[in-house]
Design a protein around this motif. Structure first.
Motif, mmCIF file in Angstrom:
data_model
loop_
_atom_site.group_PDB
_atom_site.id
_atom_site.type_symbol
_atom_site.label_atom_id
_atom_site.label_comp_id
_atom_site.label_asym_id
_atom_site.label_seq_id
_atom_site.Cartn_x
_atom_site.Cartn_y
_atom_site.Cartn_z
ATOM 1 N N THR A 1 2.531 3.673 7.465
ATOM 2 C CA THR A 1 2.612 4.892 6.861
ATOM 3 C C THR A 1 3.203 5.588 7.661
ATOM 4 O O THR A 1 4.775 6.158 7.184
ATOM 5 C CB THR A 1 1.831 5.533 6.978
ATOM 6 O OG1 THR A 1 0.414 5.278 5.702
ATOM 7 C CG2 THR A 1 1.645 7.370 5.656
ATOM 8 N N TYR B 1 8.736 10.701 0.562
ATOM 9 C CA TYR B 1 9.528 10.330 1.398
ATOM 10 C C TYR B 1 11.357 10.461 1.251
ATOM 11 O O TYR B 1 12.005 11.176 2.279
ATOM 12 C CB TYR B 1 10.145 8.400 1.679
ATOM 13 C CG TYR B 1 8.321 7.960 1.890
ATOM 14 C CD1 TYR B 1 7.470 8.700 3.332
ATOM 15 C CD2 TYR B 1 7.514 6.594 2.124
ATOM 16 C CE1 TYR B 1 6.402 8.024 4.255
ATOM 17 C CE2 TYR B 1 6.368 6.209 2.702
ATOM 18 C CZ TYR B 1 6.475 7.126 3.774
ATOM 19 O OH TYR B 1 5.303 6.062 4.076
ATOM 20 N N VAL C 1 3.358 9.167 -2.568
ATOM 21 C CA VAL C 1 4.345 8.758 -1.444
ATOM 22 C C VAL C 1 5.593 8.957 -1.516
ATOM 23 O O VAL C 1 6.506 9.124 -0.354
ATOM 24 C CB VAL C 1 3.145 7.544 -0.492
ATOM 25 C CG1 VAL C 1 4.015 7.233 0.554
ATOM 26 C CG2 VAL C 1 1.958 7.711 -0.827
ATOM 27 N N SER D 1 -1.664 8.458 1.083
ATOM 28 C CA SER D 1 -1.422 7.018 1.561
ATOM 29 C C SER D 1 -1.943 6.313 1.878
ATOM 30 O O SER D 1 -3.250 6.902 2.821
ATOM 31 C CB SER D 1 0.173 6.943 2.921
ATOM 32 O OG SER D 1 -0.194 5.138 2.867
ATOM 33 N N ASN E 1 3.368 3.690 -3.741
ATOM 34 C CA ASN E 1 2.877 4.823 -4.633
ATOM 35 C C ASN E 1 3.486 5.418 -4.819
ATOM 36 O O ASN E 1 5.204 6.478 -4.210
ATOM 37 C CB ASN E 1 1.360 5.577 -3.910
ATOM 38 C CG ASN E 1 1.243 6.739 -4.275
ATOM 39 O OD1 ASN E 1 1.333 7.694 -4.704
ATOM 40 N ND2 ASN E 1 -0.769 6.829 -4.851
ATOM 41 N N VAL F 1 1.367 12.580 4.559
ATOM 42 C CA VAL F 1 1.780 12.024 3.929
ATOM 43 C C VAL F 1 1.013 10.765 3.863
ATOM 44 O O VAL F 1 -0.084 9.178 4.056
ATOM 45 C CB VAL F 1 3.461 11.240 4.109
ATOM 46 C CG1 VAL F 1 3.179 10.958 5.113
ATOM 47 C CG2 VAL F 1 3.058 10.156 3.051
ATOM 48 N N GLN G 1 0.936 -1.081 -0.046
ATOM 49 C CA GLN G 1 -0.045 0.133 0.584
ATOM 50 C C GLN G 1 0.852 1.122 -0.150
ATOM 51 O O GLN G 1 0.141 1.648 0.073
ATOM 52 C CB GLN G 1 -0.953 -0.418 1.388
ATOM 53 C CG GLN G 1 -2.015 -0.735 1.320
ATOM 54 C CD GLN G 1 -3.207 -1.106 2.187
ATOM 55 O OE1 GLN G 1 -2.324 -0.462 3.745
ATOM 56 N NE2 GLN G 1 -3.904 -1.847 1.980
ATOM 57 N N LEU G 2 2.494 1.003 0.571
ATOM 58 C CA LEU G 2 3.115 1.695 0.449
ATOM 59 C C LEU G 2 3.944 2.628 -1.104
ATOM 60 O O LEU G 2 4.176 3.605 -1.647
ATOM 61 C CB LEU G 2 4.078 2.118 1.305
ATOM 62 C CG LEU G 2 3.863 2.050 2.608
ATOM 63 C CD1 LEU G 2 5.471 1.711 3.760
ATOM 64 C CD2 LEU G 2 4.129 3.038 3.435
#
Length: 380
Positions: free
Chosen positions: A321, A202, A198, A314, A195, A310, A192-193
């Motif tokens: 997250t 990071y 996102v 997210s 992306n 974020v 799910q991270l």
């Protein structure tokens, strides 16, 4: 748990993280080690901070974050007492590493509690206040450590930290439940991270804290070598520019309302962040201090904007997250607290700042490209 109680816990936790920083030149002299080796006291803590939060984030998806926070604070209290009595630099490093393994549990627990308890505008507001508490903890941790070292001994401040951690840990409610998510596997959480917006955000946070950790870590040596400031209390007071970051971060919600989107604000502040590094190359103390103040303010506006952003974009649970956010944040800090020190030792002040400028520009590029990847999410 009352939000004010959480903020005070955050304050003492950040005392643990940053108290050694203004004392690095003192440790270098006391234990007869080089500046880069003394700086490794911060690296030893930030290395596990760079890895552990994501693991803790996965665990916290199925645990009550308040329980994790309580036990983490008690462990930190024990390590603080041991740190004060450590007879060798090697033992100091080991204890800082243990603190680095424990700190991410506390940090991820706090951000998870905020992310799962508050929504929408309340999330932005309370995350901003939380970040303000981390700023205050970082500032007063540095300044009070320097003052205690000058007036009494550096060890005495660690006893104060330990007492505060124990008191506030034991007063965390034991019967309060928090929202947890146990329906997905760790692999599904990580997916799910995946992306683009996102991940680029990071990366920008990594660059931001790389520069910040580097400058704050080697500031005592720059003040000593370039500006001939050697007293630990005077070095601690120079960190007052850091406190401006608290005021700047509180203004973040207002700046967001005046901006087209969070991405536009992040791009503008990253550009300003880069500009301050140019002025930090100056050998004039007044220019250096003004640029340092602007540098700190810019960093905390970026942090106060990126952390809630974020959480909004997210699709992963808040614990995952925020665990990943803390991991990228302190990955930058771990490298920034050591690698630029080698540049400083070999090439000096200006080359040191130039290396930070290059990293900062990379952060600006990542934010700009993340806007293109994520503008549908943030602009509706």
């Amino acid at each position: 748990m009352r939000f004010g109680h959480l903020l005070v816990c955050s304050l003492f936790i950040f005392f643990v993280l940053y108290a050694p920083q203004p004392l690095l030149s003192l440790f270098a002299e006391q234990f007869s080690v080089s500046p880069a080796t003394a700086g490794s006291l911060m690296t030893a803590t930030m290395l596990p901070l760079a890895i552990a939060p994501l693991v803790y984030g996965l665990l916290l998806a199925k645990r009550n974050p308040l329980t994790i926070l309580r036990y983490a604070m008690l462990v930190l209290a024990v390590t603080c007492v041991a740190f004060a009595y450590a007879p060798s630099f090697e033992l100091l490093l080991l204890l800082r590493f243990l603190q680095g393994l424990t700190l991410p549990a506390a940090l991820t627990a706090m951000t998870t509690y905020i992310g799962s308890t508050y929504q929408a505008d309340s999330l932005q507001k309370n995350m901003t206040f939380y970040i303000g508490s981390t700023i205050a903890g970082g500032y007063f941790g540095r300044v009070l450590a320097a003052i205690f070292a000058d007036l009494w001994t550096w060890q005495s401040f660690y006893f104060v930290i330990a007492a505060g951690l124990i008191s506030f840990a034991l007063s965390i409610p034991r019967n309060q439940t928090a929202i947890v998510n146990s329906t997905l596997s760790p692999l599904n959480y990580l997916k799910q991270l995946a992306n683009a917006a996102v991940l680029k955000l990071y990366g920008a946070v990594f660059c931001m804290f790389f520069c910040f950790a580097a400058l704050l870590n080697y500031l005592p040596f720059i003040l000593q070598d370039t500006f001939l400031i050697t007293n630990t209390r005077d070095i601690g007071l120079v960190y007052s520019g850091y406190l401006i970051g608290a005021l700047a971060s509180i203004a973040t919600p207002w700046l967001l309302k005046k901006s087209i989107s969070p991405w536009h604000l992040l791009s503008a502040i990253f550009a300003f962040y880069s500009t301050t590094l140019v002025f930090l190359m100056s050998s004039q103390l007044v220019i250096f201090l003004l640029a340092f103040t602007g540098f700190c303010g810019a960093m905390f506006i970026i942090h106060s904007t990126a952390a809630p952003l974020v959480n909004k974009i997210s699709s992963a649970p808040p614990s995952v997250t925020n665990g990943a956010y803390v991991s990228f944040y302190y990955s930058g800090g771990a490298l920034g607290s050591f690698v630029p020190g080698l540049v400083y030792q070999q090439l000096g002040h200006i080359a040191f700042m130039a290396s930070l400028l290059l990293v900062c520009i990379c952060g600006l590029i990542l934010v700009s490209s993340a806007y293109l990847a994520g503008k549908k999410t943030t602009l509706g």
